[in-house]
Scaffold this motif. Structure first.
Motif, mmCIF file in Angstrom:
data_model
loop_
_atom_site.group_PDB
_atom_site.id
_atom_site.type_symbol
_atom_site.label_atom_id
_atom_site.label_comp_id
_atom_site.label_asym_id
_atom_site.label_seq_id
_atom_site.Cartn_x
_atom_site.Cartn_y
_atom_site.Cartn_z
ATOM 1 N N GLN A 111 -4.557 -4.989 1.968
ATOM 2 C CA GLN A 111 -4.080 -3.605 1.883
ATOM 3 C C GLN A 111 -2.576 -3.552 2.145
ATOM 4 O OE1 GLN A 111 -5.763 -0.963 0.799
ATOM 5 N NE2 GLN A 111 -7.558 -2.254 0.492
ATOM 6 N N HIS A 112 -2.121 -4.312 3.126
ATOM 7 C CA HIS A 112 -0.686 -4.368 3.409
ATOM 8 C C HIS A 112 0.063 -5.020 2.251
ATOM 9 C CE1 HIS A 112 -1.289 -4.139 8.071
ATOM 10 N NE2 HIS A 112 -1.730 -3.076 7.428
ATOM 11 N N TRP A 114 -0.775 -5.199 -1.000
ATOM 12 C CA TRP A 114 -0.717 -4.314 -2.165
ATOM 13 C C TRP A 114 0.291 -3.197 -1.941
ATOM 14 C CZ3 TRP A 114 -6.676 -4.613 -1.930
ATOM 15 C CH2 TRP A 114 -7.127 -5.646 -2.745
ATOM 16 N N ARG A 115 0.298 -2.627 -0.745
ATOM 17 C CA ARG A 115 1.254 -1.568 -0.426
ATOM 18 C C ARG A 115 2.681 -2.103 -0.488
ATOM 19 N NH1 ARG A 115 0.047 0.491 5.204
ATOM 20 N NH2 ARG A 115 1.104 -1.430 5.832
ATOM 21 N N TYR A 116 2.903 -3.252 0.099
ATOM 22 C CA TYR A 116 4.234 -3.868 0.086
ATOM 23 C C TYR A 116 4.702 -4.141 -1.345
ATOM 24 C CZ TYR A 116 7.404 -7.841 -0.098
ATOM 25 O OH TYR A 116 8.432 -8.691 -0.437
ATOM 26 N N ASN A 119 5.617 -0.877 -3.076
ATOM 27 C CA ASN A 119 6.859 -0.333 -2.516
ATOM 28 C C ASN A 119 8.072 -1.118 -2.989
ATOM 29 O OD1 ASN A 119 5.577 1.715 -1.128
ATOM 30 N ND2 ASN A 119 5.477 0.612 0.808
ATOM 31 N N GLU A 237 7.344 -2.537 6.577
ATOM 32 C CA GLU A 237 6.085 -3.076 7.078
ATOM 33 C C GLU A 237 6.208 -3.477 8.552
ATOM 34 O OE1 GLU A 237 3.041 -3.275 5.667
ATOM 35 O OE2 GLU A 237 3.857 -2.190 3.940
ATOM 36 N N TRP A 272 8.244 7.808 3.070
ATOM 37 C CA TRP A 272 7.484 6.912 3.945
ATOM 38 C C TRP A 272 6.518 7.673 4.851
ATOM 39 C CZ3 TRP A 272 7.985 2.117 2.405
ATOM 40 C CH2 TRP A 272 9.196 1.673 1.856
ATOM 41 N N GLN A 275 2.794 8.371 2.768
ATOM 42 C CA GLN A 275 2.400 7.282 1.876
ATOM 43 C C GLN A 275 1.080 7.596 1.192
ATOM 44 O OE1 GLN A 275 3.530 4.754 0.585
ATOM 45 N NE2 GLN A 275 5.026 3.711 1.826
ATOM 46 N N ASN A 277 -2.406 6.603 -1.027
ATOM 47 C CA ASN A 277 -3.353 5.502 -0.905
ATOM 48 C C ASN A 277 -2.969 4.377 -1.840
ATOM 49 O OD1 ASN A 277 -4.983 6.911 0.931
ATOM 50 N ND2 ASN A 277 -6.023 7.985 -0.748
ATOM 51 N N ALA A 278 -3.481 3.189 -1.559
ATOM 52 C CA ALA A 278 -3.204 2.033 -2.407
ATOM 53 C C ALA A 278 -3.570 2.339 -3.839
ATOM 54 C CB ALA A 278 -3.988 0.822 -1.907
ATOM 55 N N TYR A 281 0.939 4.569 -6.276
ATOM 56 C CA TYR A 281 2.364 4.496 -6.002
ATOM 57 C C TYR A 281 3.224 4.837 -7.203
ATOM 58 C CZ TYR A 281 1.109 2.267 -1.639
ATOM 59 O OH TYR A 281 0.596 2.011 -0.409
#
Length: 282
Positions: A111-112, A114-116, A119, A237, A272, A275, A277-278, A281
């Protein structure tokens, strides 16, 4: 680990062994559902591809493998979609669904990750616009640049666990820690895969040198931009304070691009505090 190299799999062996990279299950389901429609909304289809690094990589790989004059020159998700008709996209999505799992990657919080990745892609697109470079290609390189990290964790989990004692997967020091340990880093793996997939030279060069944009024989401006975009997303992050941001800002890269830290932060396209959801974006 300092000063010594780990007994780790060589880069050629990493690349020689295929592994299944995970996609966002929600994005894959939404893409498949949309393409099942009689007349899919291509704007939504583009959105789903832009929200998942593995799906985007597969799409670009397919577009660059097709026998057409642009083969080997397709560097953006929108270009790739134009070159594949709806039937091809449907087939591609069904194959991706069968070949993509949502399983875990040892040592990586997906999850981190994919978010990173999302972003970084959005920041990359914004910063590329400041210097007048191709924003669509910039977005794609930002989205895909970290795939080498997943491959390393899947193919050499023991080595990655050792490196993580110094710097975690999204730590600002990660690339340097990998190079000290193995002699190469995730950026080299990402670039090598892009080269195998026949991505454009600018795409490959951007991935290859972004972790150390001035260490190669040639300088690729988009690699420097990606270095800054990655710094910003990793700093987020890590939850760095304003003082920590200032201390970690890669000033030598900023000087070359004529961007100070405030310029980079002002170009942030992301709220930020809100944010999504995954997979939402783009």
């Amino acid at each position: 680990m300092s000063g010594t190299k780990l007994q780790s799999t060589a880069l050629d062996d990493i690349l020689a062994t295929e592994c299944t990279l995970p996609s966002l299950p929600r994005v894959l389901a939404l893409l498949t559902t949309e393409l099942a429609q009689a007349e899919p909304n291509l704007r939504r289809v583009n959105r789903w591809f832009c929200g998942d690094p593995v799906l985007a990589a597969r799409l670009l790989q397919e577009a660059n493998a097709q026998p057409h004059p642009l083969s080997g020159k397709v560097g953006s998700i929108a270009e790739a979609m134009v070159l594949l008709d709806t039937a091809q996209l449907r087939l591609f999505a069904s194959q991706a669904f069968l070949g993509t799992t949502s399983g875990s990657v040892p040592g990586v919080n997906l999850q981190h990750f994919w978010r990173y990745s999302a972003n970084t892609a959005r920041i990359m697109r914004s910063l590329a616009g400041v210097i007048g470079r191709n924003q669509a290609l910039a977005y794609a390189t930002g989205l895909l640049h970290g795939l080498g990290e997943l491959v390393l964790h899947l193919r050499d989990p023991e080595g990655c666990r050792a490196v993580a004692t110094v710097a975690g997967p999204l730590d600002l020091r990660r690339a340097k820690a990998e190079r000290r340990a193995w002699g190469y880093d995730y950026a080299a793996v990402s670039a090598a895969m892009a080269r195998q997939w026949r991505f454009p030279a600018e795409f490959v060069d951007t991935l290859s040198s972004h972790s150390a944009p001035f260490d190669g024989e040639t300088y690729e401006p988009l690699a420097a931009v990606l270095h800054l975009a990655s710094w910003r997303a990793r700093a987020r992050e890590a939850g760095l304070s304003q003082r920590e941001l200032a201390a970690s800002f890669p000033g030598e890269v900023g000087v070359v691009l004529e961007m100070d830290m405030d310029t980079v932060l002002q170009q942030d396209p992301i709220d930020w505090k809100a944010q999504p959801n995954a997979g939402e974006y783009v």
